[in-house]
Scaffold this motif. Sequence first.
Motif, PDB file in Angstrom:
ATOM      1  N   THR A  22      -3.531   3.673   1.148  1.00 28.86           N
ATOM      2  CA  THR A  22      -4.332   2.969   0.220  1.00 28.86           C
ATOM      3  C   THR A  22      -5.790   2.970   0.908  1.00 28.86           C
ATOM      4  N   CYS A  23      -6.840   2.569   0.106  1.00 26.53           N
ATOM      5  CA  CYS A  23      -8.223   2.661   0.562  1.00 26.53           C
ATOM      6  C   CYS A  23      -7.998   1.309   1.746  1.00 26.53           C
ATOM      7  N   THR A  24      -7.319   0.138   1.501  1.00 24.97           N
ATOM      8  CA  THR A  24      -7.470  -0.980   2.304  1.00 24.97           C
ATOM      9  C   THR A  24      -6.369  -1.284   3.172  1.00 24.97           C
ATOM     10  N   GLY A  25      -5.298  -0.424   3.212  1.00 21.39           N
ATOM     11  CA  GLY A  25      -3.917  -0.599   3.795  1.00 21.39           C
ATOM     12  C   GLY A  25      -3.289  -1.703   3.341  1.00 21.39           C
ATOM     13  N   ALA A  26      -3.097  -1.962   2.131  1.00 21.24           N
ATOM     14  CA  ALA A  26      -2.788  -3.148   1.065  1.00 21.24           C
ATOM     15  C   ALA A  26      -1.147  -3.053   1.506  1.00 21.24           C
ATOM     16  N   VAL A  27      -0.679  -4.528   1.548  1.00 18.39           N
ATOM     17  CA  VAL A  27       0.691  -4.575   1.190  1.00 18.39           C
ATOM     18  C   VAL A  27       1.349  -4.231   0.035  1.00 18.39           C
ATOM     19  N   PRO A  28       2.367  -3.748  -0.048  1.00 23.58           N
ATOM     20  CA  PRO A  28       3.167  -3.147  -1.217  1.00 23.58           C
ATOM     21  C   PRO A  28       3.560  -4.215  -2.073  1.00 23.58           C
ATOM     22  N   VAL A  54       8.440  -0.040   3.770  1.00 18.72           N
ATOM     23  CA  VAL A  54       7.434   0.474   3.324  1.00 18.72           C
ATOM     24  C   VAL A  54       6.261   0.088   4.500  1.00 18.72           C
ATOM     25  N   VAL A  55       5.652   1.361   4.965  1.00 15.86           N
ATOM     26  CA  VAL A  55       4.648   1.193   5.544  1.00 15.86           C
ATOM     27  C   VAL A  55       3.160   1.285   5.342  1.00 15.86           C
ATOM     28  N   PRO A  56       2.416   0.083   5.096  1.00 17.86           N
ATOM     29  CA  PRO A  56       1.157   0.261   4.723  1.00 17.86           C
ATOM     30  C   PRO A  56       0.155   0.993   5.519  1.00 17.86           C
ATOM     31  N   TYR A  57      -0.621   1.937   4.958  1.00 19.33           N
ATOM     32  CA  TYR A  57      -1.669   2.725   5.905  1.00 19.33           C
ATOM     33  C   TYR A  57      -2.868   2.783   4.895  1.00 19.33           C
ATOM     34  N   SER A  58      -3.920   2.974   5.802  1.00 18.56           N
ATOM     35  CA  SER A  58      -5.283   3.016   4.835  1.00 18.56           C
ATOM     36  C   SER A  58      -5.991   4.709   5.581  1.00 18.56           C
ATOM     37  N   TRP A  59      -6.585   5.190   4.498  1.00 21.56           N
ATOM     38  CA  TRP A  59      -7.457   6.129   4.532  1.00 21.56           C
ATOM     39  C   TRP A  59      -8.261   6.230   5.784  1.00 21.56           C
ATOM     40  N   SER A  60      -8.908   4.981   6.392  1.00 19.07           N
ATOM     41  CA  SER A  60      -9.795   4.823   7.482  1.00 19.07           C
ATOM     42  C   SER A  60      -8.955   5.197   8.749  1.00 19.07           C
ATOM     43  N   LYS A  61      -7.714   4.656   8.791  1.00 18.03           N
ATOM     44  CA  LYS A  61      -6.625   5.097   9.787  1.00 18.03           C
ATOM     45  C   LYS A  61      -6.473   6.516   9.889  1.00 18.03           C
ATOM     46  N   ILE A  62      -6.343   7.144   8.741  1.00 18.11           N
ATOM     47  CA  ILE A  62      -6.093   8.618   8.788  1.00 18.11           C
ATOM     48  C   ILE A  62      -7.436   9.274   9.076  1.00 18.11           C
ATOM     49  N   GLU A 102       3.048   7.876  -0.308  1.00 23.85           N
ATOM     50  CA  GLU A 102       2.465   7.455  -1.798  1.00 23.85           C
ATOM     51  C   GLU A 102       1.205   7.226  -1.495  1.00 23.85           C
ATOM     52  N   VAL A 103       0.144   8.255  -2.310  1.00 22.13           N
ATOM     53  CA  VAL A 103      -1.227   8.408  -2.203  1.00 22.13           C
ATOM     54  C   VAL A 103      -1.920   7.472  -3.171  1.00 22.13           C
ATOM     55  N   LYS A 104      -2.782   6.628  -2.829  1.00 21.43           N
ATOM     56  CA  LYS A 104      -3.231   5.721  -3.695  1.00 21.43           C
ATOM     57  C   LYS A 104      -4.901   5.751  -3.432  1.00 21.43           C
ATOM     58  N   THR A 117     -15.282  16.507   8.977  1.00 19.70           N
ATOM     59  CA  THR A 117     -15.916  16.333   7.513  1.00 19.70           C
ATOM     60  C   THR A 117     -15.058  15.724   6.499  1.00 19.70           C
ATOM     61  N   PHE A 118     -13.532  16.189   6.871  1.00 25.28           N
ATOM     62  CA  PHE A 118     -12.505  15.614   5.717  1.00 25.28           C
ATOM     63  C   PHE A 118     -12.413  14.061   6.294  1.00 25.28           C
ATOM     64  N   ALA A 119     -12.403  13.748   7.531  1.00 18.99           N
ATOM     65  CA  ALA A 119     -12.251  12.339   7.925  1.00 18.99           C
ATOM     66  C   ALA A 119     -13.477  11.682   7.494  1.00 18.99           C
ATOM     67  N   ARG A 120     -14.741  12.178   7.468  1.00 21.50           N
ATOM     68  CA  ARG A 120     -15.964  11.566   6.851  1.00 21.50           C
ATOM     69  C   ARG A 120     -15.788  11.166   5.400  1.00 21.50           C
ATOM     70  N   HIS A 121     -15.105  12.451   4.718  1.00 20.56           N
ATOM     71  CA  HIS A 121     -14.844  12.267   3.383  1.00 20.56           C
ATOM     72  C   HIS A 121     -13.893  10.975   2.819  1.00 20.56           C
ATOM     73  N   ILE A 122     -12.969  10.900   3.573  1.00 19.65           N
ATOM     74  CA  ILE A 122     -12.060  10.022   3.170  1.00 19.65           C
ATOM     75  C   ILE A 122     -12.336   8.648   3.726  1.00 19.65           C
ATOM     76  N   SER A 123     -13.020   8.465   4.794  1.00 19.94           N
ATOM     77  CA  SER A 123     -13.299   7.174   5.193  1.00 19.94           C
ATOM     78  C   SER A 123     -14.405   6.331   4.341  1.00 19.94           C
ATOM     79  N   ARG A 124     -14.745   7.032   3.318  1.00 22.96           N
ATOM     80  CA  ARG A 124     -15.598   6.489   2.466  1.00 22.96           C
ATOM     81  C   ARG A 124     -14.914   6.078   1.005  1.00 22.96           C
ATOM     82  N   PHE A 125     -13.744   6.311   1.058  1.00 20.92           N
ATOM     83  CA  PHE A 125     -12.803   5.487  -0.237  1.00 20.92           C
ATOM     84  C   PHE A 125     -12.802   4.108  -0.071  1.00 20.92           C
TER      85      PHE A 125
END
Length: 238
Positions: free
Chosen positions: A182-188, A198-206, A147-149, A230-238
């Motif tokens: 999510t942007c912060t790896g928020a708890v659901p 449910v496994v919280p994950y952050s865009w920075s981890k990706i 689930e992408v947020k 460059t995609f890593a750089r893009h999503i790390s700014r979310f």
Amino acid sequence: MKVELLSSNLPEFFQNLGECSFHSSKVSGGVVELPSENQLLGLFEDLGGLVSDQVLGPVNYGNPWSIAGLRRDEVRNAAVLKWFLDPRGGHGLHAGLLNSFLANIPDFPLKPSSHCRLAVENCPDGSRDSRVDIRIDDPGNFFLIIEVKIDAGEQIDQLQRYCQIAEACARDGRPWKVIYLTCTGAVPKSAGIYFDDVVPYSWSKIASHLWDSAKKPKNGHEISRFFAKTFARHISRF
């Protein structure tokens, strides 16, 4: 149109890239039409000759994913993420990103099988009301929903419904999880009794996984690494 392989052409090229059709569109029936894997692969091939040491070095021509209009759009970014996760995506990283992803999910297989298939904007149970952002279906091995947020919040019981779908799809006994990206790896908040599934994950981890995959010599060539970074750089700014 023939493109001369001159570094001086790159600024104008990336400016023109912003006019490319990376945006999502609606077709009859309200279904979202996304760029296909062949379209993304074609983009890689077209740009391959333009990526030089100057692009990968100190000269900065901008981030092509930002210029292409992905911005903070969840549908567009999910489509590109799915492509990088797919070992058959043609991006040159093979299963590098997916392997790193799986290694961070407790009690899960560390590698996908040759039967693993991914889909974006998919309805695993056949209902459009239960459309999931990314589905990873590896028969006999594992089942995942991502689930992408980015800016949107959780809907009422959203993650609980997705867990029920994943559980039903994996009724053959294979492990399953729902990834809450999510942007912060928020708890659901909407997982209900499925909170532990449910496994919280952050865009920075990706982004970190992409950087690691791009550093491995066996993963593609310079154009593959350029787009991963460059995609890593893009999503790390979310």
